[in-house]
Design a protein around this motif. Sequence first.
Motif, PDB file in Angstrom:
ATOM      1  N   MET A   4      40.278 -12.308  38.825  1.00 34.42           N
ATOM      2  CA  MET A   4      39.932 -13.103  39.897  1.00 34.42           C
ATOM      3  C   MET A   4      39.062 -12.274  40.922  1.00 34.42           C
ATOM      4  O   MET A   4      37.957 -12.227  41.467  1.00 34.42           O
ATOM      5  N   PHE A   5      39.787 -10.902  40.922  1.00 38.22           N
ATOM      6  CA  PHE A   5      39.125 -10.252  41.900  1.00 38.22           C
ATOM      7  C   PHE A   5      38.633  -8.734  41.310  1.00 38.22           C
ATOM      8  O   PHE A   5      37.808  -8.151  42.150  1.00 38.22           O
ATOM      9  N   PHE A   6      38.723  -8.316  39.964  1.00 35.57           N
ATOM     10  CA  PHE A   6      38.411  -7.107  39.485  1.00 35.57           C
ATOM     11  C   PHE A   6      37.415  -7.195  38.518  1.00 35.57           C
ATOM     12  O   PHE A   6      36.822  -6.367  37.842  1.00 35.57           O
ATOM     13  N   GLY A   7      36.867  -8.824  38.134  1.00 32.84           N
ATOM     14  CA  GLY A   7      35.744  -8.799  37.230  1.00 32.84           C
ATOM     15  C   GLY A   7      36.142  -8.131  35.976  1.00 32.84           C
ATOM     16  O   GLY A   7      37.037  -8.218  35.316  1.00 32.84           O
ATOM     17  N   ARG A   8      35.295  -7.254  35.531  1.00 30.47           N
ATOM     18  CA  ARG A   8      35.115  -6.596  34.156  1.00 30.47           C
ATOM     19  C   ARG A   8      36.188  -5.558  34.152  1.00 30.47           C
ATOM     20  O   ARG A   8      36.472  -5.223  33.023  1.00 30.47           O
ATOM     21  N   TYR A   9      36.685  -5.035  35.245  1.00 22.34           N
ATOM     22  CA  TYR A   9      37.841  -4.150  35.328  1.00 22.34           C
ATOM     23  C   TYR A   9      39.305  -4.618  35.468  1.00 22.34           C
ATOM     24  O   TYR A   9      40.173  -3.954  35.493  1.00 22.34           O
ATOM     25  N   ALA A  10      39.309  -5.868  35.023  1.00 27.30           N
ATOM     26  CA  ALA A  10      40.616  -6.616  35.228  1.00 27.30           C
ATOM     27  C   ALA A  10      41.452  -6.018  34.054  1.00 27.30           C
ATOM     28  O   ALA A  10      42.758  -5.821  34.288  1.00 27.30           O
ATOM     29  N   HIS A  64      47.386 -10.024  54.950  1.00 27.62           N
ATOM     30  CA  HIS A  64      47.324 -10.792  55.915  1.00 27.62           C
ATOM     31  C   HIS A  64      48.599 -11.701  55.976  1.00 27.62           C
ATOM     32  O   HIS A  64      49.402 -11.388  55.001  1.00 27.62           O
ATOM     33  N   TRP A  65      48.945 -12.489  56.894  1.00 26.11           N
ATOM     34  CA  TRP A  65      50.151 -13.006  57.149  1.00 26.11           C
ATOM     35  C   TRP A  65      50.392 -14.001  55.638  1.00 26.11           C
ATOM     36  O   TRP A  65      51.700 -14.026  55.548  1.00 26.11           O
ATOM     37  N   ARG A  66      49.612 -14.497  55.238  1.00 30.03           N
ATOM     38  CA  ARG A  66      49.753 -15.402  54.128  1.00 30.03           C
ATOM     39  C   ARG A  66      50.454 -14.440  52.952  1.00 30.03           C
ATOM     40  O   ARG A  66      51.153 -14.928  52.167  1.00 30.03           O
ATOM     41  N   ALA A  67      49.707 -13.365  52.780  1.00 23.37           N
ATOM     42  CA  ALA A  67      50.217 -12.310  51.524  1.00 23.37           C
ATOM     43  C   ALA A  67      51.580 -12.068  52.000  1.00 23.37           C
ATOM     44  O   ALA A  67      52.450 -11.870  51.172  1.00 23.37           O
ATOM     45  N   GLY A 106      46.480 -18.465  50.122  1.00 27.74           N
ATOM     46  CA  GLY A 106      46.302 -17.239  50.518  1.00 27.74           C
ATOM     47  C   GLY A 106      45.260 -16.312  49.693  1.00 27.74           C
ATOM     48  O   GLY A 106      45.025 -15.269  50.145  1.00 27.74           O
ATOM     49  N   ALA A 107      44.829 -16.922  48.370  1.00 30.19           N
ATOM     50  CA  ALA A 107      44.195 -15.704  47.560  1.00 30.19           C
ATOM     51  C   ALA A 107      42.827 -15.637  48.228  1.00 30.19           C
ATOM     52  O   ALA A 107      42.222 -14.655  47.861  1.00 30.19           O
ATOM     53  N   SER A 108      42.239 -16.585  48.957  1.00 25.17           N
ATOM     54  CA  SER A 108      40.901 -16.524  49.597  1.00 25.17           C
ATOM     55  C   SER A 108      40.930 -15.096  50.749  1.00 25.17           C
ATOM     56  O   SER A 108      39.870 -14.817  51.023  1.00 25.17           O
ATOM     57  N   GLY A 109      42.159 -14.728  51.325  1.00 26.16           N
ATOM     58  CA  GLY A 109      41.706 -13.680  52.272  1.00 26.16           C
ATOM     59  C   GLY A 109      42.146 -12.470  51.563  1.00 26.16           C
ATOM     60  O   GLY A 109      42.014 -11.445  52.473  1.00 26.16           O
ATOM     61  N   PHE A 110      41.914 -12.193  50.315  1.00 26.56           N
ATOM     62  CA  PHE A 110      41.935 -10.821  49.737  1.00 26.56           C
ATOM     63  C   PHE A 110      40.630 -10.303  49.631  1.00 26.56           C
ATOM     64  O   PHE A 110      39.761 -10.727  49.286  1.00 26.56           O
ATOM     65  N   THR A 111      40.407  -8.820  49.754  1.00 21.68           N
ATOM     66  CA  THR A 111      39.481  -8.026  49.195  1.00 21.68           C
ATOM     67  C   THR A 111      39.819  -7.039  48.173  1.00 21.68           C
ATOM     68  O   THR A 111      41.049  -7.535  47.592  1.00 21.68           O
ATOM     69  N   PHE A 112      38.887  -6.653  47.413  1.00 15.90           N
ATOM     70  CA  PHE A 112      39.289  -5.655  46.252  1.00 15.90           C
ATOM     71  C   PHE A 112      40.358  -4.876  46.400  1.00 15.90           C
ATOM     72  O   PHE A 112      41.288  -4.662  46.108  1.00 15.90           O
ATOM     73  N   ALA A 113      40.241  -4.247  47.755  1.00 16.85           N
ATOM     74  CA  ALA A 113      41.424  -3.093  47.907  1.00 16.85           C
ATOM     75  C   ALA A 113      42.559  -3.815  48.310  1.00 16.85           C
ATOM     76  O   ALA A 113      43.714  -3.291  47.930  1.00 16.85           O
ATOM     77  N   SER A 114      42.649  -4.902  49.224  1.00 16.26           N
ATOM     78  CA  SER A 114      43.732  -5.447  49.622  1.00 16.26           C
ATOM     79  C   SER A 114      44.676  -6.255  48.167  1.00 16.26           C
ATOM     80  O   SER A 114      45.770  -6.204  48.051  1.00 16.26           O
TER      81      SER A 114
END
Length: 224
Positions: free
Chosen positions: A1-7, A133-136, A159-167
């Motif tokens: 979901m967040f890492f694409g081809r690097y999952a 974020h607080w949901r995480a 809560g999944a929508s509040g993540f960036t690649f790093a977080s």
Amino acid sequence: MFFGRYATLVLFMLYALGIVVAVLTARLLRKVYFKADETPFVMELPPYRVPTLKSSLSHMWDRGVQYLRKMGGLILVASLVVWALNYFPHHDVTPETAETIAASTSEINPATDSFLEMIGKFVNPIMEPLGFHWRATVAIVAGIPAKEIVVSTLGVVNGASGFTFASALSFMVFVLLYCPCIASVAAIVKETGKLKYGAFSVIYNTLVAWLAAFIVYTIASLFL
């Protein structure tokens, strides 16, 4: 979901990180605490054989049933509790007020000050340096009884929508390493006969998880 081809690479690195931390922890405890040689634990192992198709399917079925029972019990109840905490105390919000709140904030849920949000925002200052974020943070707290609850909690609070690649990477590292579930801690206390070992496992693992997640988040934010 967040890492694409690097999952696949991320998943492999998580496994590798868990092994490295376990080895380093064992070496550290050996040098600092368990210095004296103990009587080795000896267990006779049965001869290894190639598993048959019947035994493999039987084992798979037993494990599947066991997990489904766990989902229908602990995880279902925990998800309902999280939903209730996210819903109450109920606020009557008019459509006009909801539109105003939605326009003035990036939060997904226009209803504020739920019990769940209070808990998340109270604990979140400790987790904010990790990019949470607080949901995480709520998902982390909810996962203490069983880590499977982390995912279901994120589903309840969107809560999944509040993540960036790093977080997201930081979050996965923290979940990998932080305190084991209550059943594991209870097993540690039972096997050792000492409460302090269970408490040490909770405190040490959580501190290591925070430090590792902080390092990962900092590096990922700078270079990725």
